[in-house]
Design an enzyme around this catalytic site. Structure first.
Site, PDB file in Angstrom:
ATOM      1  N   CYS A 131       6.403  -7.514   6.816  1.00  0.00           N
ATOM      2  CA  CYS A 131       7.490  -6.937   7.774  1.00  0.00           C
ATOM      3  C   CYS A 131       8.155  -7.962   8.624  1.00  0.00           C
ATOM      4  O   CYS A 131       7.324  -8.940   8.849  1.00  0.00           O
ATOM      5  CB  CYS A 131       6.998  -5.708   8.619  1.00  0.00           C
ATOM      6  SG  CYS A 131       8.152  -4.709   9.098  1.00  0.00           S
ATOM      7  N   CYS A 157      -1.287   6.015  10.070  1.00  0.00           N
ATOM      8  CA  CYS A 157       0.160   5.172  10.231  1.00  0.00           C
ATOM      9  C   CYS A 157      -0.183   3.894  10.953  1.00  0.00           C
ATOM     10  O   CYS A 157      -0.752   3.634  11.799  1.00  0.00           O
ATOM     11  CB  CYS A 157       0.679   6.149  11.606  1.00  0.00           C
ATOM     12  SG  CYS A 157       1.268   7.637  10.863  1.00  0.00           S
ATOM     13  N   CYS A 217       3.663   8.469   1.340  1.00  0.00           N
ATOM     14  CA  CYS A 217       4.180   7.681   2.238  1.00  0.00           C
ATOM     15  C   CYS A 217       4.384   6.292   1.296  1.00  0.00           C
ATOM     16  O   CYS A 217       3.290   5.675   0.892  1.00  0.00           O
ATOM     17  CB  CYS A 217       3.201   7.282   3.492  1.00  0.00           C
ATOM     18  SG  CYS A 217       3.568   6.085   4.528  1.00  0.00           S
ATOM     19  N   CYS A 249       6.079  -5.162  15.675  1.00  0.00           N
ATOM     20  CA  CYS A 249       5.934  -4.171  16.699  1.00  0.00           C
ATOM     21  C   CYS A 249       4.407  -4.434  17.102  1.00  0.00           C
ATOM     22  O   CYS A 249       3.406  -4.806  16.322  1.00  0.00           O
ATOM     23  CB  CYS A 249       5.928  -2.806  16.174  1.00  0.00           C
ATOM     24  SG  CYS A 249       7.852  -2.513  15.461  1.00  0.00           S
ATOM     25  N   CYS A 286       1.601  -2.522  15.660  1.00  0.00           N
ATOM     26  CA  CYS A 286       1.215  -2.184  14.060  1.00  0.00           C
ATOM     27  C   CYS A 286       0.811  -3.230  13.612  1.00  0.00           C
ATOM     28  O   CYS A 286       0.922  -4.762  13.598  1.00  0.00           O
ATOM     29  CB  CYS A 286       2.797  -2.115  13.806  1.00  0.00           C
ATOM     30  SG  CYS A 286       2.872  -1.660  12.060  1.00  0.00           S
ATOM     31  N   GLU A 297       0.681  -1.129  -0.145  1.00  0.00           N
ATOM     32  CA  GLU A 297       0.180   0.124   0.095  1.00  0.00           C
ATOM     33  C   GLU A 297       0.796   1.462   0.074  1.00  0.00           C
ATOM     34  O   GLU A 297       1.924   1.228   0.519  1.00  0.00           O
ATOM     35  CB  GLU A 297      -1.003   0.173   1.264  1.00  0.00           C
ATOM     36  CG  GLU A 297      -1.859  -1.139   0.961  1.00  0.00           C
ATOM     37  CD  GLU A 297      -2.959  -1.105   1.960  1.00  0.00           C
ATOM     38  OE1 GLU A 297      -4.215  -1.300   1.766  1.00  0.00           O
ATOM     39  OE2 GLU A 297      -2.727  -0.972   3.251  1.00  0.00           O
TER      40      GLU A 297
END
Ligand code: SAH
Length: 380
Positions: free
Chosen positions: A119, A351, A112, A123, A126, A99
């Site tokens: 990933c 975010c 962004c 975290c 997230c 994205e």
């Protein structure tokens, strides 16, 4: 060659472009000129076919078209939030999707972009962290995200825009993935994006965000030289160990030491510390005091990010008053501490909300899938 098998020139470095041209027989003495003309056509004009590059001879344009394309990856979906934020799901290949988000503001427009599909970091707060790493993006795939955004925002001169009337003024490597775990590709992509004779987004308007891959920070300073953001989120190791597990490998003290060494820091060129506000986890006044203590001496700005929820998230967002109290303290200690307005939450573009459905297939699964296909195709 069919257009599907020809490769796209978009996203090659200048050297890569020269070798591609040499490979199709362009004489060494013409390489520099031809590649500059192409570079301009691709990154200043935004050409999507060679026919439009009228500075090149007709014969050369035809040859280029035989060997290469200027194709962009496919947009799988495009969404627009009530607040004007846009999000694209970009498909590089079947099952390889990321994205990209565009956040328009009064005085700027920030794109962004993602560096990895999925990933490795996990975290805890997230959403991307719940998606396993599928693979690193190539430099071409990183650059393609800005090309697609400019196409869709009609930002090229052929759409009647001039260069000081740009919507995308800033680029942040804050999408999916950890950019410092894909260092070379991110570096090459940002060289292309910041090239003054091309897309021309200066390195001062590009921010690379890392969760704190300490050994790569000096190289980022030397070889990339963009602005640096650190996803700090806690000032104590016992808290950070839990919410950013990478902290167990590279604890706060080492991380902040690497920040102190980052080249060119000054009041005009500060490190951004990102701090997600998690209710009851890292948002007390004592946490704010600790934060100010540990970053002392680093030219810094603190971005307070209200936690953006996602399905199944184990945390909640701090109360607004709590965020303000925290911010006031940090501010009085001499650090700018803007509270980031959540943007694009309604389309899951804020975010930490990004995620694609891409999953890495295990080799054994792929083989099993192929076998069952073969079986189903066998005559009964
Ligand atoms: N891996 C890099 C790049 C991702 S940047 C990094 O960690 O810096 C994405 C930013 O959004 C990071 O600061 C991340 O910590 C933050 N973030 C992640 N999930 C969030 C959430 N749910 N709410 C608010 N911010 C979040």
């Amino acid at each position: 060659m069919s257009s599907q098998t020809k490769s796209s020139l978009i996203g090659l470095t200048r050297d890569g472009l020269k070798s591609a041209l040499a490979g199709m027989g362009v004489e060494p003495k013409h390489l520099s000129m031809r590649s500059s003309q192409l570079w301009n056509g691709m990154y200043v004009q935004g050409a999507t076919d060679f026919g439009a590059m009228t500075t090149l001879s007709k014969a050369f344009r035809a040859e280029l078209g035989e060997a290469f394309t200027l194709r962009r990856p496919e947009i799988a979906t495009a969404q627009v939030s009530a607040d004007g934020t846009r999000k694209w799901l970009i498909r590089f290949a079947p099952g390889i999707e990321v994205e990209t988000v565009f956040i328009p503001d009064e005085d700027r427009g920030t794109l962004c972009i993602s560096s990895q599909v999925g990933c490795t970091l996990n975290c805890r707060f997230c959403h991307t962290g719940t998606q396993k790493l599928v693979r690193n993006l190539t430099s071409a795939e990183i650059v393609a995200q800005i090309m697609i955004a400019r196409d869709d925002l009609r930002e090229w001169p052929r759409a009647g825009r001039n260069s000081d009337d740009r919507q995308i003024t800033n680029v942040v490597m804050m999408g999916m993935g950890e950019p410092l775990y894909n260092f070379e590709n991110v570096r090459d992509a940002l060289d292309i994006v910041s090239d003054g004779e091309g897309l021309s987004v200066s390195k001062r308007r590009i921010t690379l965000s890392t969760a704190g891959v300490v050994p790569m920070i000096p190289r980022a300073g030397e070889e990339i030289g963009s602005m640096l953001a650190i996803s700090l989120h806690a000032a104590r190791d016992d808290v950070r160990d839990v919410i950013v597990p990478l902290n167990k490998k590279y604890p706060i003290k080492e991380l902040l030491e690497a920040c102190r060494q980052y080249p060119g820091l000054s009041n005009a060129r500060r490190i951004t510390f990102e701090y997600v506000m998690l209710k009851g986890v890292n948002d007390s006044l004592a946490d704010a005091k600790e934060l100010v203590k540990v970053i002392r001496g680093i030219p810094a700005k603190i971005n307070l990010i209200p936690f953006n929820p996602w399905p199944g998230a184990p945390y909640g967002c701090s109360e607004w008053e709590q965020i303000e109290t925290f911010g006031d303290f940090v501010n009085r200690a001499g650090y700018a501490s803007p509270i980031r307005t959540p943007r694009g939450r309604d389309i899951m573009a804020a975010c930490g909300q990004l995620k694609s459905e891409s999953i890495k297939q295990r080799a054994s699964d792929r083989i099993a899938e192929l076998r069952s296909k073969e079986l189903s195709q066998m005559p009964h």
